[in-house]
Design a protein around this motif. Structure first.
Motif, PDB file in Angstrom:
ATOM      1  N   THR A  86       0.806  -1.231   0.000  1.00 19.89           N
ATOM      2  CA  THR A  86       0.000   0.000   0.000  1.00 19.89           C
ATOM      3  C   THR A  86       0.833   1.273   0.000  1.00 19.89           C
ATOM      4  N   GLY A  87       2.103   1.175   0.370  1.00 22.30           N
ATOM      5  CA  GLY A  87       2.931   2.374   0.469  1.00 22.30           C
ATOM      6  C   GLY A  87       2.598   3.213   1.694  1.00 22.30           C
ATOM      7  N   ASP A  88       1.856   2.661   2.622  1.00 24.04           N
ATOM      8  CA  ASP A  88       1.421   3.365   3.823  1.00 24.04           C
ATOM      9  C   ASP A  88       2.518   3.323   4.884  1.00 24.04           C
ATOM     10  N   ILE A  89       3.489   4.250   4.769  1.00 29.15           N
ATOM     11  CA  ILE A  89       4.564   4.307   5.759  1.00 29.15           C
ATOM     12  C   ILE A  89       4.765   5.743   6.214  1.00 29.15           C
ATOM     13  N   GLU A  90       5.246   5.870   7.409  1.00 27.01           N
ATOM     14  CA  GLU A  90       5.600   7.169   7.997  1.00 27.01           C
ATOM     15  C   GLU A  90       6.841   6.922   8.854  1.00 27.01           C
ATOM     16  N   PRO A  91       8.008   6.746   8.224  1.00 25.86           N
ATOM     17  CA  PRO A  91       9.205   6.358   8.967  1.00 25.86           C
ATOM     18  C   PRO A  91       9.744   7.479   9.852  1.00 25.86           C
ATOM     19  N   GLY A  92      10.420   7.076  10.901  1.00 26.80           N
ATOM     20  CA  GLY A  92      11.050   8.035  11.797  1.00 26.80           C
ATOM     21  C   GLY A  92      11.736   7.315  12.942  1.00 26.80           C
ATOM     22  N   ILE A  93      12.448   8.085  13.734  1.00 27.46           N
ATOM     23  CA  ILE A  93      13.136   7.538  14.902  1.00 27.46           C
ATOM     24  C   ILE A  93      12.422   8.030  16.146  1.00 27.46           C
ATOM     25  N   THR A 114      14.987  -5.213  16.848  1.00 29.19           N
ATOM     26  CA  THR A 114      15.729  -5.171  15.591  1.00 29.19           C
ATOM     27  C   THR A 114      15.382  -6.353  14.688  1.00 29.19           C
ATOM     28  N   ASN A 115      15.158  -7.517  15.259  1.00 25.61           N
ATOM     29  CA  ASN A 115      14.837  -8.697  14.453  1.00 25.61           C
ATOM     30  C   ASN A 115      13.399  -8.720  13.971  1.00 25.61           C
ATOM     31  N   THR A 116      12.573  -7.843  14.503  1.00 30.11           N
ATOM     32  CA  THR A 116      11.180  -7.781  14.089  1.00 30.11           C
ATOM     33  C   THR A 116      11.073  -6.827  12.905  1.00 30.11           C
ATOM     34  N   PRO A 117      10.499  -7.254  11.797  1.00 30.96           N
ATOM     35  CA  PRO A 117      10.390  -6.385  10.627  1.00 30.96           C
ATOM     36  C   PRO A 117       9.669  -5.077  10.954  1.00 30.96           C
ATOM     37  N   GLY A 118      10.206  -3.985  10.425  1.00 29.24           N
ATOM     38  CA  GLY A 118       9.584  -2.682  10.597  1.00 29.24           C
ATOM     39  C   GLY A 118      10.212  -1.831  11.675  1.00 29.24           C
ATOM     40  N   THR A 119      11.124  -2.408  12.470  1.00 28.83           N
ATOM     41  CA  THR A 119      11.792  -1.656  13.530  1.00 28.83           C
ATOM     42  C   THR A 119      13.260  -2.036  13.616  1.00 28.83           C
ATOM     43  N   VAL A 120      14.104  -1.051  13.939  1.00 31.17           N
ATOM     44  CA  VAL A 120      15.529  -1.284  14.130  1.00 31.17           C
ATOM     45  C   VAL A 120      16.006  -0.369  15.251  1.00 31.17           C
ATOM     46  N   VAL A 121      16.696  -0.925  16.239  1.00 34.52           N
ATOM     47  CA  VAL A 121      17.287  -0.102  17.294  1.00 34.52           C
ATOM     48  C   VAL A 121      18.557   0.511  16.724  1.00 34.52           C
ATOM     49  N   VAL A 122      18.636   1.844  16.750  1.00 34.23           N
ATOM     50  CA  VAL A 122      19.800   2.524  16.184  1.00 34.23           C
ATOM     51  C   VAL A 122      20.734   3.072  17.247  1.00 34.23           C
ATOM     52  N   ASP A 123      20.253   3.194  18.492  1.00 30.79           N
ATOM     53  CA  ASP A 123      21.109   3.673  19.578  1.00 30.79           C
ATOM     54  C   ASP A 123      20.495   3.258  20.905  1.00 30.79           C
ATOM     55  N   VAL A 124      21.361   3.133  21.906  1.00 31.66           N
ATOM     56  CA  VAL A 124      20.929   2.747  23.244  1.00 31.66           C
ATOM     57  C   VAL A 124      21.661   3.629  24.238  1.00 31.66           C
ATOM     58  N   ASP A 125      20.925   4.122  25.252  1.00 35.73           N
ATOM     59  CA  ASP A 125      21.605   4.756  26.377  1.00 35.73           C
ATOM     60  C   ASP A 125      21.063   4.124  27.657  1.00 35.73           C
ATOM     61  N   GLU A 126      21.384   4.680  28.799  1.00 33.03           N
ATOM     62  CA  GLU A 126      21.022   4.056  30.079  1.00 33.03           C
ATOM     63  C   GLU A 126      19.540   3.725  30.206  1.00 33.03           C
ATOM     64  N   ASN A 127      18.671   4.622  29.800  1.00 28.25           N
ATOM     65  CA  ASN A 127      17.241   4.450  30.045  1.00 28.25           C
ATOM     66  C   ASN A 127      16.381   4.400  28.793  1.00 28.25           C
ATOM     67  N   LEU A 129      15.913   3.398  24.374  1.00 30.46           N
ATOM     68  CA  LEU A 129      16.314   2.866  23.069  1.00 30.46           C
ATOM     69  C   LEU A 129      15.835   3.872  22.039  1.00 30.46           C
ATOM     70  N   TYR A 130      16.583   4.055  20.987  1.00 33.53           N
ATOM     71  CA  TYR A 130      16.171   4.909  19.887  1.00 33.53           C
ATOM     72  C   TYR A 130      15.888   3.975  18.711  1.00 33.53           C
ATOM     73  N   VAL A 131      14.633   3.970  18.275  1.00 32.31           N
ATOM     74  CA  VAL A 131      14.169   2.973  17.318  1.00 32.31           C
ATOM     75  C   VAL A 131      13.745   3.624  16.012  1.00 32.31           C
ATOM     76  N   ASN A 132      14.320   3.142  14.908  1.00 30.34           N
ATOM     77  CA  ASN A 132      13.870   3.550  13.583  1.00 30.34           C
ATOM     78  C   ASN A 132      12.651   2.694  13.274  1.00 30.34           C
ATOM     79  N   TRP A 133      11.509   3.343  13.135  1.00 30.54           N
ATOM     80  CA  TRP A 133      10.215   2.665  13.049  1.00 30.54           C
ATOM     81  C   TRP A 133       9.610   2.937  11.684  1.00 30.54           C
ATOM     82  N   ILE A 134       9.113   1.944  11.014  1.00 26.60           N
ATOM     83  CA  ILE A 134       8.581   2.084   9.656  1.00 26.60           C
ATOM     84  C   ILE A 134       7.315   2.938   9.610  1.00 26.60           C
ATOM     85  N   ASN A 135       6.549   2.932  10.689  1.00 30.07           N
ATOM     86  CA  ASN A 135       5.295   3.685  10.685  1.00 30.07           C
ATOM     87  C   ASN A 135       5.077   4.343  12.048  1.00 30.07           C
ATOM     88  N   VAL A 136       5.656   5.513  12.219  1.00 36.87           N
ATOM     89  CA  VAL A 136       5.551   6.231  13.484  1.00 36.87           C
ATOM     90  C   VAL A 136       4.111   6.710  13.665  1.00 36.87           C
TER      91      VAL A 136
END
Length: 161
Positions: A86-93, A114-127, A129-136
């Motif tokens: 469908t092209g229905d995406i709204e990517p973002g972190i 990260t192993n789940t399609p549509g999401t990738v953890v791009v950074d981690v700090d103490e508290n 996770l920063y996640v690149n999400w296919i449909n924010v």
């Protein structure tokens, strides 16, 4: 000898699963591989043998494994396939808060995302996770957590904390 038994047991089980065989040769080889790995790295991987060998934690690990591959992965794959068509995406972190504190639990959550399609953890700090999400659908951290990783964190807490 801290950690040897737990690491050896996990290495043995992994060996048997990957060989897919219970022949005497594979059982003996699995024991040799498991004990060797346990002796070499067990003390570095396990802080507390009693916690690591707790059957309740292993049972939760099995439940998580089954749930992850039979439910979470299937739902995510279907969602991503629909979005591709469908092209229905709204990517973002997005910034996602974590309540688990152990390194193992945090790693399980981050790897599951990260192993789940549509999401990738791009950074981690103490508290967080920063996640690149296919449909924010929200940039509110607590709401994003509910949609992305609340279930993963629930299992990680039961298994590792």
């Amino acid at each position: 000898m801290r950690g040897v038994a737990a690491t050896a047991l996990l290495a043995f089980i992994t060996y048997i699963i990957f060989t897919g065989s219970l022949t005497p040769y594979d059982l003996v080889t699995g024991v040799i591989v498991g004990v060797t790995i346990g002796l070499l790295v067990g003390r570095f991987l396990v802080e507390n043998d009693a916690k690591a060998l707790n059957p309740v934690r292993w049972a939760w690990g099995l439940v998580y494994f089954l749930w992850y591959f039979l439910v979470a992965e299937v739902k995510a794959h279907l969602d991503v396939m629909r979005r591709i068509i469908t092209g229905d995406i709204e990517p973002g972190i997005v910034k996602v808060p974590l309540k688990v504190k152990s390194e193992y639990a945090r790693t399980l959550v981050a790897n599951s995302i990260t192993n789940t399609p549509g999401t990738v953890v791009v950074d981690v700090d103490e508290n967080y996770l920063y996640v690149n999400w296919i449909n924010v659908t929200t940039e509110e951290p607590e709401e994003a957590k509910k949609e992305i990783c609340e279930e993963f964190e629930k299992y990680a807490e039961r298994i590792f904390e």
